[in-house]
Design a protein around this motif. Structure first.
Motif, PDB file in Angstrom:
ATOM      1  N   VAL A  40       9.898   9.255  -9.884  1.00 24.81           N
ATOM      2  CA  VAL A  40       9.546   8.403  -8.880  1.00 24.81           C
ATOM      3  C   VAL A  40       8.003   7.987  -8.973  1.00 24.81           C
ATOM      4  O   VAL A  40       7.026   8.801  -9.305  1.00 24.81           O
ATOM      5  CB  VAL A  40       9.802   8.972  -7.445  1.00 24.81           C
ATOM      6  N   SER A  41       7.880   6.718  -8.532  1.00 25.86           N
ATOM      7  CA  SER A  41       6.263   6.214  -8.363  1.00 25.86           C
ATOM      8  C   SER A  41       5.903   6.438  -6.733  1.00 25.86           C
ATOM      9  O   SER A  41       6.886   6.814  -5.954  1.00 25.86           O
ATOM     10  CB  SER A  41       6.524   4.769  -8.456  1.00 25.86           C
ATOM     11  N   ALA A  42       4.826   6.260  -6.638  1.00 25.31           N
ATOM     12  CA  ALA A  42       4.407   6.219  -4.980  1.00 25.31           C
ATOM     13  C   ALA A  42       4.897   5.140  -4.393  1.00 25.31           C
ATOM     14  O   ALA A  42       5.357   4.094  -4.996  1.00 25.31           O
ATOM     15  CB  ALA A  42       2.785   6.008  -5.145  1.00 25.31           C
ATOM     16  N   GLN A  43       5.258   5.304  -2.961  1.00 26.98           N
ATOM     17  CA  GLN A  43       5.774   4.345  -2.175  1.00 26.98           C
ATOM     18  C   GLN A  43       4.986   3.145  -2.007  1.00 26.98           C
ATOM     19  O   GLN A  43       3.908   3.177  -1.402  1.00 26.98           O
ATOM     20  CB  GLN A  43       5.981   5.021  -0.780  1.00 26.98           C
ATOM     21  N   THR A  46       0.969   2.436  -1.832  1.00 23.36           N
ATOM     22  CA  THR A  46       0.242   3.481  -1.460  1.00 23.36           C
ATOM     23  C   THR A  46      -0.902   3.556  -2.596  1.00 23.36           C
ATOM     24  O   THR A  46      -2.046   3.939  -2.165  1.00 23.36           O
ATOM     25  CB  THR A  46       1.341   4.864  -1.856  1.00 23.36           C
ATOM     26  N   THR A  47      -0.767   3.699  -3.939  1.00 20.48           N
ATOM     27  CA  THR A  47      -1.715   3.766  -4.848  1.00 20.48           C
ATOM     28  C   THR A  47      -2.911   2.893  -4.516  1.00 20.48           C
ATOM     29  O   THR A  47      -4.176   3.292  -4.609  1.00 20.48           O
ATOM     30  CB  THR A  47      -1.274   3.881  -6.258  1.00 20.48           C
ATOM     31  N   ASP A  48      -2.693   1.539  -4.594  1.00 24.05           N
ATOM     32  CA  ASP A  48      -3.708   0.548  -4.315  1.00 24.05           C
ATOM     33  C   ASP A  48      -4.523   0.979  -3.009  1.00 24.05           C
ATOM     34  O   ASP A  48      -5.846   1.005  -2.842  1.00 24.05           O
ATOM     35  CB  ASP A  48      -3.100  -0.895  -3.930  1.00 24.05           C
ATOM     36  N   GLY A  73       0.238  10.380  -4.083  1.00 20.67           N
ATOM     37  CA  GLY A  73       1.210   9.226  -3.698  1.00 20.67           C
ATOM     38  C   GLY A  73       2.588   9.601  -4.260  1.00 20.67           C
ATOM     39  O   GLY A  73       3.680   9.683  -3.624  1.00 20.67           O
ATOM     40  N   GLU A  74       2.676   9.931  -5.588  1.00 24.54           N
ATOM     41  CA  GLU A  74       4.004  10.309  -6.245  1.00 24.54           C
ATOM     42  C   GLU A  74       4.636  11.531  -5.424  1.00 24.54           C
ATOM     43  O   GLU A  74       5.826  11.649  -5.322  1.00 24.54           O
ATOM     44  CB  GLU A  74       3.781  10.691  -7.626  1.00 24.54           C
ATOM     45  N   GLN A  75       3.859  12.489  -5.083  1.00 31.75           N
ATOM     46  CA  GLN A  75       4.134  13.940  -4.448  1.00 31.75           C
ATOM     47  C   GLN A  75       4.850  13.385  -3.100  1.00 31.75           C
ATOM     48  O   GLN A  75       5.729  14.424  -2.899  1.00 31.75           O
ATOM     49  CB  GLN A  75       3.004  14.688  -4.355  1.00 31.75           C
ATOM     50  N   GLY A 149      -2.678   6.331 -16.019  1.00 30.50           N
ATOM     51  CA  GLY A 149      -3.000   5.037 -16.131  1.00 30.50           C
ATOM     52  C   GLY A 149      -2.103   4.040 -15.357  1.00 30.50           C
ATOM     53  O   GLY A 149      -0.984   4.632 -15.055  1.00 30.50           O
ATOM     54  N   ARG A 150      -2.433   3.075 -14.527  1.00 31.14           N
ATOM     55  CA  ARG A 150      -1.627   2.434 -13.545  1.00 31.14           C
ATOM     56  C   ARG A 150      -0.293   1.938 -14.471  1.00 31.14           C
ATOM     57  O   ARG A 150      -0.112   1.771 -15.414  1.00 31.14           O
ATOM     58  CB  ARG A 150      -2.452   0.834 -13.190  1.00 31.14           C
ATOM     59  N   GLY A 151       0.702   2.129 -13.525  1.00 32.85           N
ATOM     60  CA  GLY A 151       2.035   1.911 -14.086  1.00 32.85           C
ATOM     61  C   GLY A 151       2.386   3.132 -14.876  1.00 32.85           C
ATOM     62  O   GLY A 151       3.636   3.039 -15.540  1.00 32.85           O
ATOM     63  N   GLY A 152       1.945   4.282 -14.998  1.00 30.15           N
ATOM     64  CA  GLY A 152       2.344   5.244 -15.810  1.00 30.15           C
ATOM     65  C   GLY A 152       3.569   5.879 -15.618  1.00 30.15           C
ATOM     66  O   GLY A 152       3.993   6.828 -16.351  1.00 30.15           O
ATOM     67  N   SER A 153       4.317   5.739 -14.422  1.00 36.49           N
ATOM     68  CA  SER A 153       5.454   6.311 -14.239  1.00 36.49           C
ATOM     69  C   SER A 153       6.514   5.928 -15.368  1.00 36.49           C
ATOM     70  O   SER A 153       7.343   6.832 -15.564  1.00 36.49           O
ATOM     71  CB  SER A 153       5.817   6.076 -12.565  1.00 36.49           C
ATOM     72  N   ASP A 154       6.572   4.738 -15.844  1.00 37.87           N
ATOM     73  CA  ASP A 154       7.530   4.256 -16.721  1.00 37.87           C
ATOM     74  C   ASP A 154       7.386   5.549 -18.081  1.00 37.87           C
ATOM     75  O   ASP A 154       8.198   5.940 -18.590  1.00 37.87           O
ATOM     76  CB  ASP A 154       7.366   3.005 -17.242  1.00 37.87           C
TER      77      ASP A 154
HETATM   78  N1  ASP Z   1       1.729   4.683  -8.586  1.00 34.62           N
HETATM   79  C1  ASP Z   1       1.013   4.589  -9.968  1.00 34.62           C
HETATM   80  C2  ASP Z   1       0.726   3.082  -9.872  1.00 34.62           C
HETATM   81  O1  ASP Z   1       1.099   2.156  -9.143  1.00 34.62           O
HETATM   82  C3  ASP Z   1       2.042   4.532 -11.123  1.00 34.62           C
HETATM   83  C4  ASP Z   1       3.483   3.884 -11.242  1.00 34.62           C
HETATM   84  O2  ASP Z   1       3.778   3.240 -10.209  1.00 34.62           O
HETATM   85  O3  ASP Z   1       3.823   3.719 -12.148  1.00 34.62           O
HETATM   86  O4  ASP Z   1       0.164   2.389 -10.922  1.00 34.62           O
END
Ligand code: ASP
Ligand code: MG
Length: 320
Positions: A40-43, A46-48, A73-75, A149-154
């Motif tokens: 899962v990513s942050a809701q 949230t990260t921003d 956020g991910e937690q 890094g941003r988008g790292g959940s993928d």
């Molecule tokens: N929450 C992080 C972000 O917004 C990681 C992700 O969503 O993949 O960059």
């Protein structure tokens, strides 16, 4: 038994209502007797929001503390989703990056996964649990939290899929897959049913935002088919795999880039200024594409749009 990895992005887990849709999707896979691992990513945003809050406290917070903050956020997402599944009568357990054995290098804020020790994940799967893992985070040799890094959940999802030799890695989001053009810009853009890793990587590097580029490289290296699909309907998505079509056109992408130029006669011989400028760019960890130096001008092209802050930092080192 097949192992399936499912990743849900920030907008898919943004509210309680959406978490319920996500839980039902997970249950569909689990009930078909799959080993089910969820990233899962942050809701929502949230990260921003956490980044903005840190800026209120400090102009230049340490990368280490930023990782501690952003990983929270991910937690939140993983705990809520696990609770919800339990509430629905399903056994689920949430794991942080370190609990899941995701070992990275020391580059806080932009860490690279070096190794995954999946012992704990496998133990939970053997007990027929749904394993929910926080995306975007790992730990380093100092046992500190790192983020990818941003988008790292993928990247987390596909790296876990590779480690577990999963059958597929599903990337669920608010889009139905990869399109022939950005559907927000081109209304008649069509969903692409299948494309190769190389085609997907080229689209991502050139500006498509469906999938994080590092994750595609890992998918290709380990041959994990990636399926990009919507959380909010049952339409078939886009399959990214090593199936290659001889001659094909898949899509068109537009990317905005930045160029910064510094002008002044004889600049080509001003090695001190050139060195200072390059130092600023290196310290800000922004990727350069090209450097062009002439008698009166230095022009630097970047791979993306750069923040104005970079211009002000360069201004500072050349005029002070
Ligand atoms: N929450 C992080 C972000 O917004 C990681 C992700 O969503 O993949 O960059
Ligand atoms: Mg996100």
């Amino acid at each position: 038994m097949d192992t399936i990895v499912l990743k849900f992005g920030g907008s898919s887990v943004a509210s309680y209502e959406r978490l319920k849709m996500v839980a039902n999707k997970i249950i569909d896979f689990y009930d078909k007797n799959n080993n089910t691992v969820v990233i899962v990513s942050a809701q929502g945003k949230t990260t921003d929001r956490l980044i903005k809050e840190s800026e209120e406290i400090s102009k230049d917070p340490s990368d280490r503390e930023m990782d501690v903050l952003l990983s929270s956020g991910e937690q939140m997402s993983m705990a809520k989703l696990s609770m919800l599944l339990n509430e629905m009568g399903y056994p689920a357990v949430s794991l942080t990056g370190w609990q899941a054995g995701i070992y990275t290098n020391n580059t806080n804020q932009n860490a690279i996964i070096e190794n995954i020790d999946a012992t704990r994940i496998k133990k939970e799967l053997a007990e027929r649990k749904i394993v929910i893992i926080a995306g975007f985070q790992g730990f380093n040799e100092n046992l500190d939290i790192t983020t990818l890094g941003r988008g790292g959940s993928d990247t987390t999802a596909i790296a876990i899929a590779a480690t577990l030799e999963a059958k597929n890695c599903y990337i669920f989001s608010d889009v139905e897959g990869v399109y022939s053009a950005d559907p927000n810009m081109i209304k008649v853009a069509k969903k692409i049913p299948a494309l190769s890793y190389k085609e997907m990587l080229a689209m991502a590097n050139e500006g498509a935002r469906v999938l994080n580029n590092r994750s595609i490289e890992i998918g290709e290296k380990f041959g994990i088919p990636i399926i990009s699909k919507s959380t909010f309907n049952n339409e078939s998505g886009s399959v990214i795999s090593n199936v290659i079509e001889e001659e094909t056109i898949k899509g068109i992408v537009k990317k905005d880039l930045s160029r910064i130029s510094i002008v002044g006669n004889g600049i080509i011989r001003n090695t001190k200024a050139i060195r200072r400028i390059l130092e600023v760019i290196e310290n800000s960890k922004i990727d350069m594409l090209n450097l062009d130096v002439t008698e009166t001008k230095i022009s630097i092209d970047f791979k993306n749009v750069v923040p104005n802050e970079l211009v002000s930092k360069i201004h500072e080192v050349i005029f002070n």
